[in-house]
Design an enzyme around this catalytic site. Sequence first.
Site, PDB file in Angstrom:
ATOM      1  N   VAL A  93       0.703  -1.243  -0.122  1.00 12.64           N
ATOM      2  CA  VAL A  93       0.081   0.010  -0.122  1.00 12.64           C
ATOM      3  C   VAL A  93       0.898   1.119  -0.067  1.00 12.64           C
ATOM      4  O   VAL A  93       1.915   1.168   0.221  1.00 12.64           O
ATOM      5  CB  VAL A  93      -0.939   0.129   1.132  1.00 12.64           C
ATOM      6  CG1 VAL A  93      -1.838  -1.241   1.050  1.00 12.64           C
ATOM      7  CG2 VAL A  93      -0.288  -0.149   2.616  1.00 12.64           C
ATOM      8  N   PHE A 164      12.657  -2.631  -5.393  1.00 22.94           N
ATOM      9  CA  PHE A 164      13.559  -1.680  -5.908  1.00 22.94           C
ATOM     10  C   PHE A 164      13.354  -1.343  -7.426  1.00 22.94           C
ATOM     11  O   PHE A 164      14.188  -0.891  -8.074  1.00 22.94           O
ATOM     12  CB  PHE A 164      14.987  -2.334  -5.981  1.00 22.94           C
ATOM     13  CG  PHE A 164      15.431  -2.620  -4.381  1.00 22.94           C
ATOM     14  CD1 PHE A 164      16.042  -1.405  -3.646  1.00 22.94           C
ATOM     15  CD2 PHE A 164      15.446  -3.839  -3.923  1.00 22.94           C
ATOM     16  CE1 PHE A 164      16.138  -1.512  -2.461  1.00 22.94           C
ATOM     17  CE2 PHE A 164      15.719  -3.881  -2.536  1.00 22.94           C
ATOM     18  CZ  PHE A 164      16.248  -2.694  -1.915  1.00 22.94           C
ATOM     19  N   ASN A 227      17.610   4.481  -2.102  1.00 23.66           N
ATOM     20  CA  ASN A 227      17.023   5.767  -2.750  1.00 23.66           C
ATOM     21  C   ASN A 227      17.790   7.075  -2.343  1.00 23.66           C
ATOM     22  O   ASN A 227      17.899   7.861  -3.229  1.00 23.66           O
ATOM     23  CB  ASN A 227      15.820   5.936  -2.411  1.00 23.66           C
ATOM     24  CG  ASN A 227      14.706   4.896  -3.289  1.00 23.66           C
ATOM     25  OD1 ASN A 227      15.293   4.328  -4.438  1.00 23.66           O
ATOM     26  ND2 ASN A 227      13.404   4.929  -3.067  1.00 23.66           N
ATOM     27  N   CYS A 279       9.007   8.486  -4.805  1.00 26.15           N
ATOM     28  CA  CYS A 279       9.826   7.759  -3.821  1.00 26.15           C
ATOM     29  C   CYS A 279      11.134   8.751  -3.239  1.00 26.15           C
ATOM     30  O   CYS A 279      11.196   8.575  -2.123  1.00 26.15           O
ATOM     31  CB  CYS A 279      10.535   6.560  -4.464  1.00 26.15           C
ATOM     32  SG  CYS A 279       9.137   5.280  -4.819  1.00 26.15           S
ATOM     33  N   GLN A 281      12.076  11.740  -2.882  1.00 25.35           N
ATOM     34  CA  GLN A 281      11.819  12.963  -1.928  1.00 25.35           C
ATOM     35  C   GLN A 281      11.258  12.212  -0.574  1.00 25.35           C
ATOM     36  O   GLN A 281      11.684  12.597   0.371  1.00 25.35           O
ATOM     37  CB  GLN A 281      11.004  14.131  -2.540  1.00 25.35           C
ATOM     38  CG  GLN A 281      10.696  14.866  -1.572  1.00 25.35           C
ATOM     39  CD  GLN A 281      10.374  16.281  -2.224  1.00 25.35           C
ATOM     40  OE1 GLN A 281      10.995  16.715  -3.087  1.00 25.35           O
ATOM     41  NE2 GLN A 281       9.447  17.298  -1.654  1.00 25.35           N
TER      42      GLN A 281
HETATM   43  N1  LIG Z   1       6.081   3.359  -7.297  1.00 23.16           N
HETATM   44  C1  LIG Z   1       7.349   2.500  -7.301  1.00 23.16           C
HETATM   45  O1  LIG Z   1       8.016   2.661  -8.256  1.00 23.16           O
HETATM   46  C2  LIG Z   1       7.687   2.086  -6.042  1.00 23.16           C
HETATM   47  C3  LIG Z   1       8.819   1.305  -6.384  1.00 23.16           C
HETATM   48  C4  LIG Z   1       9.289   0.663  -5.053  1.00 23.16           C
HETATM   49  C5  LIG Z   1       8.688   0.693  -3.768  1.00 23.16           C
HETATM   50  N2  LIG Z   1       7.527   1.580  -3.907  1.00 23.16           N
HETATM   51  C6  LIG Z   1       6.669   1.739  -2.507  1.00 23.16           C
HETATM   52  O2  LIG Z   1       5.877   0.533  -2.598  1.00 23.16           O
HETATM   53  C7  LIG Z   1       4.673   1.319  -1.951  1.00 23.16           C
HETATM   54  C8  LIG Z   1       3.488   1.426  -2.866  1.00 23.16           C
HETATM   55  O3  LIG Z   1       3.711   2.171  -3.911  1.00 23.16           O
HETATM   56  P1  LIG Z   1       2.964   2.348  -5.092  1.00 23.16           P
HETATM   57  O4  LIG Z   1       3.631   3.530  -6.024  1.00 23.16           O
HETATM   58  O5  LIG Z   1       2.518   1.177  -5.752  1.00 23.16           O
HETATM   59  O6  LIG Z   1       1.457   3.231  -4.567  1.00 23.16           O
HETATM   60  P2  LIG Z   1       0.063   3.483  -5.259  1.00 23.16           P
HETATM   61  O7  LIG Z   1      -0.634   4.651  -4.617  1.00 23.16           O
HETATM   62  O8  LIG Z   1       0.220   3.312  -6.701  1.00 23.16           O
HETATM   63  O9  LIG Z   1      -0.858   1.937  -4.844  1.00 23.16           O
HETATM   64  C9  LIG Z   1      -1.160   1.850  -3.530  1.00 23.16           C
HETATM   65  C10 LIG Z   1      -2.431   1.091  -3.725  1.00 23.16           C
HETATM   66  O10 LIG Z   1      -2.651   0.600  -2.360  1.00 23.16           O
HETATM   67  C11 LIG Z   1      -4.147   0.731  -2.069  1.00 23.16           C
HETATM   68  N3  LIG Z   1      -4.424   0.714  -0.952  1.00 23.16           N
HETATM   69  C12 LIG Z   1      -4.271   1.505   0.115  1.00 23.16           C
HETATM   70  N4  LIG Z   1      -4.426   1.113   1.385  1.00 23.16           N
HETATM   71  C13 LIG Z   1      -5.347  -0.059   1.193  1.00 23.16           C
HETATM   72  C14 LIG Z   1      -5.786  -1.274   1.992  1.00 23.16           C
HETATM   73  N5  LIG Z   1      -5.812  -0.871   3.176  1.00 23.16           N
HETATM   74  N6  LIG Z   1      -6.414  -2.149   1.463  1.00 23.16           N
HETATM   75  C15 LIG Z   1      -6.488  -2.538   0.201  1.00 23.16           C
HETATM   76  N7  LIG Z   1      -5.800  -1.437  -0.734  1.00 23.16           N
HETATM   77  C16 LIG Z   1      -5.466  -0.531  -0.204  1.00 23.16           C
HETATM   78  C17 LIG Z   1      -4.403   1.941  -2.989  1.00 23.16           C
HETATM   79  O11 LIG Z   1      -5.892   2.203  -3.152  1.00 23.16           O
HETATM   80  C18 LIG Z   1      -3.519   1.941  -4.039  1.00 23.16           C
HETATM   81  O12 LIG Z   1      -4.247   1.426  -5.296  1.00 23.16           O
HETATM   82  C19 LIG Z   1       4.914   2.590  -1.387  1.00 23.16           C
HETATM   83  O13 LIG Z   1       5.416   2.559   0.089  1.00 23.16           O
HETATM   84  C20 LIG Z   1       6.216   3.031  -2.292  1.00 23.16           C
HETATM   85  O14 LIG Z   1       6.957   3.870  -1.424  1.00 23.16           O
HETATM   86  C21 LIG Z   1       7.118   2.154  -4.865  1.00 23.16           C
HETATM   87  O1  LIG Z   2      20.562   9.938 -13.893  1.00 22.55           O
HETATM   88  C1  LIG Z   2      19.541  10.159 -13.521  1.00 22.55           C
HETATM   89  C2  LIG Z   2      18.658   9.120 -13.052  1.00 22.55           C
HETATM   90  C3  LIG Z   2      17.292   9.685 -12.880  1.00 22.55           C
HETATM   91  N1  LIG Z   2      17.063  11.022 -12.795  1.00 22.55           N
HETATM   92  C4  LIG Z   2      15.545  11.137 -12.295  1.00 22.55           C
HETATM   93  O2  LIG Z   2      15.273  10.602 -11.051  1.00 22.55           O
HETATM   94  C5  LIG Z   2      13.974  10.637 -10.808  1.00 22.55           C
HETATM   95  C6  LIG Z   2      13.845   8.892 -10.419  1.00 22.55           C
HETATM   96  O3  LIG Z   2      14.309   8.099 -11.336  1.00 22.55           O
HETATM   97  P1  LIG Z   2      14.486   6.535 -11.397  1.00 22.55           P
HETATM   98  O4  LIG Z   2      15.109   6.338 -10.026  1.00 22.55           O
HETATM   99  O5  LIG Z   2      14.837   5.922 -12.581  1.00 22.55           O
HETATM  100  O6  LIG Z   2      12.719   6.272 -11.306  1.00 22.55           O
HETATM  101  P2  LIG Z   2      11.808   5.768  -9.879  1.00 22.55           P
HETATM  102  O7  LIG Z   2      10.640   4.885 -10.540  1.00 22.55           O
HETATM  103  O8  LIG Z   2      11.514   7.085  -8.961  1.00 22.55           O
HETATM  104  O9  LIG Z   2      12.707   4.601  -9.102  1.00 22.55           O
HETATM  105  C7  LIG Z   2      13.585   4.906  -7.854  1.00 22.55           C
HETATM  106  O10 LIG Z   2      12.449   5.004  -6.792  1.00 22.55           O
HETATM  107  C8  LIG Z   2      11.711   3.605  -6.653  1.00 22.55           C
HETATM  108  C9  LIG Z   2      10.913   3.770  -5.515  1.00 22.55           C
HETATM  109  O11 LIG Z   2      11.482   3.505  -4.189  1.00 22.55           O
HETATM  110  C10 LIG Z   2      12.962   2.596  -6.359  1.00 22.55           C
HETATM  111  O12 LIG Z   2      12.595   1.203  -6.113  1.00 22.55           O
HETATM  112  C11 LIG Z   2      13.904   2.425  -7.553  1.00 22.55           C
HETATM  113  O13 LIG Z   2      14.899   1.475  -7.369  1.00 22.55           O
HETATM  114  C12 LIG Z   2      14.514   3.889  -7.698  1.00 22.55           C
HETATM  115  O14 LIG Z   2      15.208   4.069  -8.847  1.00 22.55           O
HETATM  116  C13 LIG Z   2      13.401  10.562 -12.226  1.00 22.55           C
HETATM  117  O15 LIG Z   2      12.765  11.889 -12.253  1.00 22.55           O
HETATM  118  C14 LIG Z   2      14.374  10.785 -13.201  1.00 22.55           C
HETATM  119  O16 LIG Z   2      14.605  11.419 -14.440  1.00 22.55           O
HETATM  120  C15 LIG Z   2      17.815  11.945 -13.223  1.00 22.55           C
HETATM  121  O17 LIG Z   2      17.521  13.075 -13.273  1.00 22.55           O
HETATM  122  N2  LIG Z   2      19.068  11.464 -13.554  1.00 22.55           N
END
Ligand SMILES: NC(=O)c1ccc[n+]([C@@H]2O[C@H](COP(=O)([O-])OP(=O)(O)OC[C@H]3O[C@@H](n4cnc5c(N)ncnc54)[C@H](O)[C@@H]3O)[C@@H](O)[C@H]2O)c1
Ligand SMILES: O=c1ccn([C@@H]2O[C@H](COP(=O)(O)OP(=O)(O)O[C@H]3O[C@H](CO)[C@@H](O)[C@H](O)[C@H]3O)[C@@H](O)[C@H]2O)c(=O)[nH]1
Length: 474
Positions: A93, A164, A227, A279, A281
């Site tokens: 979530v 990741f 991150n 992620c 920030q």
């Molecule tokens: N987006 C990414 O690239 C990424 C990568 C790695 C880790 N993460 C981490 O993974 C987590 C999820 O990120 P995301 O981008 O998938 O979020 P998201 O907002 O896209 O999805 C989260 C989902 O969880 C659902 N939800 C919330 N509470 C719930 C509950 N109690 N029961 C059922 N559903 C519920 C929401 O409706 C939503 O659809 C965060 O902690 C984020 O930091 C994200």
């Molecule tokens: O050389 C670079 C690489 C990235 N970015 C910027 O950095 C931000 C993040 O990019 P990226 O890390 O590729 O995408 P995310 O989907 O945010 O993935 C990061 O955040 C995820 C959520 O936690 C992690 O799972 C990943 O490992 C981590 O790379 C974006 O705006 C990119 O344009 C740059 O400006 N310069």
Amino acid sequence: MLGSRPLRVACIGAGYVGGPTMAVIASKTSPDAVQIQVLDISEERIAAWNSDRLPLYEPGLTELVFGSRGRNLHFSTAIEDGIKWADLIFVAVNTPTKECGIGAGSAADLTYVELAARQIAAAADTPKIVVEKSTVPIRTAEALGAILEACGRTSFEILSNPEFLAEGTAVRDLCEPDRVLIGGNLETDSGRRAVETLTELYAHWVPRERILATNVWSSELSKLVANAFLAQRVSSINSISALCELSGAEIDEVARAVGLDARIGPHFLKCSVGFGGSCFQKDILNLVYLCESFGLNTVADYWRSVIAINDWQKQRFTARILHGLYNTATNKKIAILGFAFKKDTGDTRESAAIDVCGNLLQECAKLSIYDPKVPAEQIWTDLTRRCRRTRDELAHYVTLAESAEEAAMNSHAIVILTEWDEFRTLDYAKVYKGMCRPAFLFDGRSICDMKALSQIGFVCYAIGSPVDSRIRLR
Ligand SMILES: NC(=O)c1ccc[n+]([C@@H]2O[C@H](COP(=O)([O-])OP(=O)(O)OC[C@H]3O[C@@H](n4cnc5c(N)ncnc54)[C@H](O)[C@@H]3O)[C@@H](O)[C@H]2O)c1
Ligand SMILES: O=c1ccn([C@@H]2O[C@H](COP(=O)(O)OP(=O)(O)O[C@H]3O[C@H](CO)[C@@H](O)[C@H](O)[C@H]3O)[C@@H](O)[C@H]2O)c(=O)[nH]1
């Protein structure tokens, strides 16, 4: 497999992590070995996962979902039933930054994680392995365990298994991860068994030497640190981009020369208008809050500076545009190319484009925005929120274009904010003909050939390159 039946996996949260991760697990396992239910409270999201148009754009994802859906991959809002049914439950979530109360603006908001824990405790009547997939502050697993133990009727084993994947490359990252991290209680038999169950699930396609078992706290912290390090590299190169612009050095040449040192490496050294995404920030702020709560204020300040440079980079870029346009953008049409936080995604969370567009709107510029994947509604939502104005109020200043060419027509300047491949190969000579004179191009991703554009007639500025003498610096 669990004995003679498939392992039953549920995932609470069908977002950017839950959806793609479960789709990859489903594609890498057979229905006899693993069955998966992806659960969400959002009916709209689940309906989209079950439709022909998935709720998010990610290269390669549609094919994967279509290949497994209804076979060993199911999307549902029946959360209670899904929990009862499962042996292993991922919690994926959202964990946004807290908006009010103690730690507002930096601590993680764990409301959704806690709600998921309470849903599991209320529904579960057989032992479960609960896997923390969301990114959380260190020791969240402890809180999860305490809630499950206090409210539940059965036994639970808690694992940390941070994700990741990066958006835009999620499928590839999940299919070929650098590592899979599993934090568990390695001191007890049941803890070791839970770690082994999750390891076996990943071992269907990930070599075992890439699956790393640690204690829970190391696993939770490693995610935030990974991150923070990645974002730090972007801020480092962005800080040097400012120096390049004034000193005659080229940032891409510097990045290449520096990155060829094997100890430094070439990745994450591409300068930009600023990092975005849901992620970086959020997770750095989370780390900062954690450090402060342990009294490590100097460490907190160090990491906070990564965000400060990022904010400065966005401001700096906007200021370059404004000064370049003779210090007034009022009523000038500016073409915004790209609104997503990076290419190959439709996600705009924390996109630098929101801030740059917001700043330009404060200058009363007229923006024509084009992004190939961001839905129009999302752009309106982001801008109305950022500018604190209604859509009707903004409509005088903002239009959405169907193509880069349309956005650029009759504009004073092109501003590139996302590095979509199509912006590298645009017919700039043709675009130039339709623009006002002088025609400016501000490249916030350093993706265009500045020499070629200058020859066409553009007055160019690329982040990290020496500034053209025709661009005013203040
Ligand atoms: N987006 C990414 O690239 C990424 C990568 C790695 C880790 N993460 C981490 O993974 C987590 C999820 O990120 P995301 O981008 O998938 O979020 P998201 O907002 O896209 O999805 C989260 C989902 O969880 C659902 N939800 C919330 N509470 C719930 C509950 N109690 N029961 C059922 N559903 C519920 C929401 O409706 C939503 O659809 C965060 O902690 C984020 O930091 C994200
Ligand atoms: O050389 C670079 C690489 C990235 N970015 C910027 O950095 C931000 C993040 O990019 P990226 O890390 O590729 O995408 P995310 O989907 O945010 O993935 C990061 O955040 C995820 C959520 O936690 C992690 O799972 C990943 O490992 C981590 O790379 C974006 O705006 C990119 O344009 C740059 O400006 N310069």
